[in-house]
Write a protein that holds these residues in place. Structure first.
Motif, mmCIF file in Angstrom:
data_model
loop_
_atom_site.group_PDB
_atom_site.id
_atom_site.type_symbol
_atom_site.label_atom_id
_atom_site.label_comp_id
_atom_site.label_asym_id
_atom_site.label_seq_id
_atom_site.Cartn_x
_atom_site.Cartn_y
_atom_site.Cartn_z
ATOM 1 N N PRO A 45 0.985 -1.174 0.055
ATOM 2 C CA PRO A 45 0.263 -0.058 0.055
ATOM 3 C C PRO A 45 1.072 1.025 0.078
ATOM 4 C CG PRO A 45 0.233 -1.289 2.187
ATOM 5 C CD PRO A 45 0.710 -2.096 1.187
ATOM 6 N N ILE A 46 0.327 2.478 -0.534
ATOM 7 C CA ILE A 46 1.082 3.361 -0.398
ATOM 8 C C ILE A 46 1.260 4.148 0.945
ATOM 9 C CG2 ILE A 46 1.025 5.884 -1.341
ATOM 10 C CD1 ILE A 46 -0.506 4.815 -3.932
ATOM 11 N N PRO A 47 2.320 4.558 1.218
ATOM 12 C CA PRO A 47 2.505 5.213 2.722
ATOM 13 C C PRO A 47 1.332 6.202 2.698
ATOM 14 C CG PRO A 47 4.477 4.508 1.776
ATOM 15 C CD PRO A 47 3.576 4.450 0.689
ATOM 16 N N SER A 48 0.936 6.416 4.088
ATOM 17 C CA SER A 48 -0.108 7.479 4.350
ATOM 18 C C SER A 48 0.289 8.906 4.040
ATOM 19 C CB SER A 48 -0.533 7.548 5.868
ATOM 20 O OG SER A 48 0.662 7.660 6.615
ATOM 21 N N ARG A 49 1.602 9.286 4.265
ATOM 22 C CA ARG A 49 1.987 10.478 3.943
ATOM 23 C C ARG A 49 2.213 10.694 2.332
ATOM 24 N NH1 ARG A 49 7.020 12.349 8.132
ATOM 25 N NH2 ARG A 49 5.921 12.249 9.857
ATOM 26 N N THR A 50 2.657 9.798 1.765
ATOM 27 C CA THR A 50 2.333 9.970 0.099
ATOM 28 C C THR A 50 0.791 9.980 -0.492
ATOM 29 O OG1 THR A 50 4.561 8.648 0.144
ATOM 30 C CG2 THR A 50 3.181 8.851 -1.742
ATOM 31 N N LEU A 53 -0.440 12.954 -2.451
ATOM 32 C CA LEU A 53 -0.998 12.361 -3.794
ATOM 33 C C LEU A 53 -2.250 13.156 -3.968
ATOM 34 C CD1 LEU A 53 -1.020 10.830 -6.375
ATOM 35 C CD2 LEU A 53 -1.804 9.008 -4.936
ATOM 36 N N GLU A 54 -3.481 12.856 -3.105
ATOM 37 C CA GLU A 54 -4.720 13.210 -3.181
ATOM 38 C C GLU A 54 -4.785 14.735 -3.262
ATOM 39 O OE1 GLU A 54 -6.931 11.374 -3.910
ATOM 40 O OE2 GLU A 54 -5.810 9.479 -3.872
ATOM 41 N N ALA A 55 -4.141 15.236 -2.416
ATOM 42 C CA ALA A 55 -4.064 16.888 -2.190
ATOM 43 C C ALA A 55 -3.456 17.732 -3.500
ATOM 44 C CB ALA A 55 -3.094 17.604 -1.064
ATOM 45 N N ILE A 56 -2.561 16.956 -4.048
ATOM 46 C CA ILE A 56 -2.046 17.782 -5.405
ATOM 47 C C ILE A 56 -3.171 17.266 -6.618
ATOM 48 C CG2 ILE A 56 -0.101 17.450 -7.187
ATOM 49 C CD1 ILE A 56 1.739 16.596 -5.147
ATOM 50 N N LYS A 57 -3.634 16.103 -6.555
ATOM 51 C CA LYS A 57 -4.734 15.916 -7.478
ATOM 52 C C LYS A 57 -5.830 16.512 -7.530
ATOM 53 C CE LYS A 57 -5.759 11.299 -8.259
ATOM 54 N NZ LYS A 57 -6.411 10.069 -8.055
ATOM 55 N N HIS A 58 -6.345 16.715 -6.281
ATOM 56 C CA HIS A 58 -7.290 17.856 -6.066
ATOM 57 C C HIS A 58 -7.181 19.168 -6.620
ATOM 58 C CE1 HIS A 58 -9.964 20.384 -3.922
ATOM 59 N NE2 HIS A 58 -10.844 19.439 -4.153
ATOM 60 N N LEU A 115 1.254 10.356 -9.978
ATOM 61 C CA LEU A 115 0.470 11.107 -10.778
ATOM 62 C C LEU A 115 0.961 11.200 -12.209
ATOM 63 C CD1 LEU A 115 0.199 14.310 -8.216
ATOM 64 C CD2 LEU A 115 -1.764 12.684 -9.170
ATOM 65 N N ALA A 116 2.316 11.013 -12.406
ATOM 66 C CA ALA A 116 2.811 10.724 -14.018
ATOM 67 C C ALA A 116 2.235 9.628 -14.624
ATOM 68 C CB ALA A 116 4.365 10.911 -13.689
ATOM 69 N N GLY A 117 2.397 8.525 -13.737
ATOM 70 C CA GLY A 117 1.669 7.268 -14.426
ATOM 71 C C GLY A 117 0.170 7.426 -14.644
ATOM 72 N N SER A 118 -0.671 8.216 -13.956
ATOM 73 C CA SER A 118 -1.901 8.502 -14.168
ATOM 74 C C SER A 118 -2.169 9.562 -15.357
ATOM 75 C CB SER A 118 -2.673 8.872 -13.147
ATOM 76 O OG SER A 118 -2.410 9.949 -12.452
ATOM 77 N N GLY A 119 -1.250 10.107 -15.832
ATOM 78 C CA GLY A 119 -1.268 11.156 -16.970
ATOM 79 C C GLY A 119 -1.504 12.473 -16.467
ATOM 80 N N LEU A 120 -1.478 12.712 -15.249
ATOM 81 C CA LEU A 120 -1.793 14.272 -14.656
ATOM 82 C C LEU A 120 -0.866 15.057 -14.662
ATOM 83 C CD1 LEU A 120 -4.489 13.827 -11.777
ATOM 84 C CD2 LEU A 120 -4.807 14.306 -14.272
ATOM 85 N N VAL A 121 0.493 14.750 -14.508
ATOM 86 C CA VAL A 121 1.760 15.459 -14.764
ATOM 87 C C VAL A 121 2.779 14.944 -15.400
ATOM 88 C CG1 VAL A 121 1.414 16.243 -12.166
ATOM 89 C CG2 VAL A 121 3.017 14.391 -12.721
ATOM 90 N N VAL A 122 3.648 15.590 -15.994
ATOM 91 C CA VAL A 122 4.824 15.166 -16.813
ATOM 92 C C VAL A 122 6.072 15.442 -16.371
ATOM 93 C CG1 VAL A 122 5.824 15.787 -19.317
ATOM 94 C CG2 VAL A 122 3.282 15.915 -18.901
ATOM 95 N N VAL A 174 6.715 13.413 -1.449
ATOM 96 C CA VAL A 174 6.370 14.403 -2.637
ATOM 97 C C VAL A 174 6.678 13.576 -4.005
ATOM 98 C CG1 VAL A 174 6.765 16.354 -3.936
ATOM 99 C CG2 VAL A 174 6.254 16.313 -1.203
ATOM 100 N N ARG A 175 7.811 12.972 -3.917
ATOM 101 C CA ARG A 175 8.538 12.465 -5.036
ATOM 102 C C ARG A 175 7.572 11.314 -5.587
ATOM 103 N NH1 ARG A 175 13.344 11.694 -3.100
ATOM 104 N NH2 ARG A 175 13.845 13.975 -3.745
#
Length: 216
Positions: free
Chosen positions: A7-12, A16-21, A57-64, A50-51
Motif C-alpha cells: 500500500p502507498i504510505p499514508s503521507r504519500t 497525492l490526493e492533495a495535489i490531484k485535487h 501522478l505521472a503514471g496516471s497522466g496528470l503530470v509530466v 512528494v517525489r
C-alpha cells in the motif's frame, strides 16, 4: 506465490490526493511547475513522499516529468482531449448499458447529481459530475472494464476543467445528465447507451471543435 502490491504510505497518499485535487479543480494550472521542495514545505513532509506522489501522478497522466524541465501539470490540447475521450466513447456507453441491464441501483448517481446541482463553485461541481459518471459505469459487472475507465477518469477530469474555463457549458451537461439518469431509471438499455455516447462526444466537440473524435 503471488504477492499483493504494497500500500502507498499514508503521507504519500495524503500528498497525492492533495495535489490531484488541486489539479482537477484548477488550483494548479496546466503547464505549472511542481517543485518538490515547495510542495514538501507546503504539506509539512520530506521530499520523499512528494517525489513518490508525483511519480504516481505521472503514471496516471496528470503530470509530466522531464529531465530538463522538471515536473509540470500536464498541458491539455485537442490531441490529448481527443485521445482520452475516444477511449471513453469506446468503453463507457457499453459499461453503462451493462450496468443498467443488470438493474444496478442508481442511488449514488442521483446523490451525485444533487451535489452537482447545489455546487457553489466549478471545482465542487466537477467532482460531483465525476462521481455521477463513475456511479453509472462501475456496476457494469466487469471489474477490468471499470478499472480501464477509472484509468482515464483523471485525465478526462483535467480536460473538463480546462474546457469549462474556456467554454462554461455545465448547464447543458447537467440537463444531459438528468436525461441519462431518466433513461437508466426506466431501464432503457439502448437509449441510455446512446445518450452517454452523445453526451461524451458533444462535450469534447464543443471544447475542441477543430478536431473530430477518432471514433466518429
Amino acid at each position: 506465490m503471488a504477492f499483493a502490491p504494497s500500500p502507498i504510505p499514508s503521507r504519500t497518499q495524503y500528498v497525492l490526493e492533495a495535489i490531484k485535487h488541486d489539479i482537477l479543480t484548477g488550483g494548479l494550472r496546466p503547464g505549472q511547475a511542481l517543485v518538490e521542495a515547495e510542495l514538501a514545505a507546503r504539506f509539512g513532509v520530506s521530499k520523499t513522499p512528494v517525489r513518490e506522489a508525483l511519480k504516481t501522478l505521472a503514471g496516471s497522466g496528470l503530470v509530466v516529468m522531464n529531465q530538463y524541465k522538471g515536473v509540470t501539470v500536464r498541458m491539455v490540447d485537442a490531441d490529448m482531449a481527443r485521445a482520452v475521450y475516444d477511449v471513453r466513447l469506446l468503453l463507457e456507453p457499453e459499461a453503462v448499458r451493462r450496468a443498467v441491464a443488470s438493474g444496478a441501483p442508481l442511488d449514488e448517481a442521483r446523490e451525485a447529481l444533487e451535489r452537482a446541482a447545489g455546487a457553489e463553485d466549478p471545482a465542487e461541481r466537477s467532482l460531483a459530475n465525476r462521481a455521477f459518471h463513475r456511479a453509472l459505469y462501475l456496476p457494469c459487472g466487469n471489474p477490468l472494464l471499470g478499472r480501464m475507465l477509472d484509468e482515464v477518469r483523471d485525465q478526462a477530469a483535467l480536460v473538463s476543467t480546462v474546457a469549462w474555463a474556456a467554454v462554461p457549458s455545465w448547464e447543458r451537461e447537467a440537463a444531459e445528465h438528468q436525461e441519462i439518469l431518466r433513461l437508466a431509471a426506466a431501464g432503457d438499455v439502448e437509449g441510455v447507451g446512446r445518450a452517454v455516447h452523445e453526451h461524451i462526444a458533444s462535450f469534447v466537440e464543443r471544447a475542441f471543435p477543430q478536431s473530430p473524435l477518432i471514433s466518429e
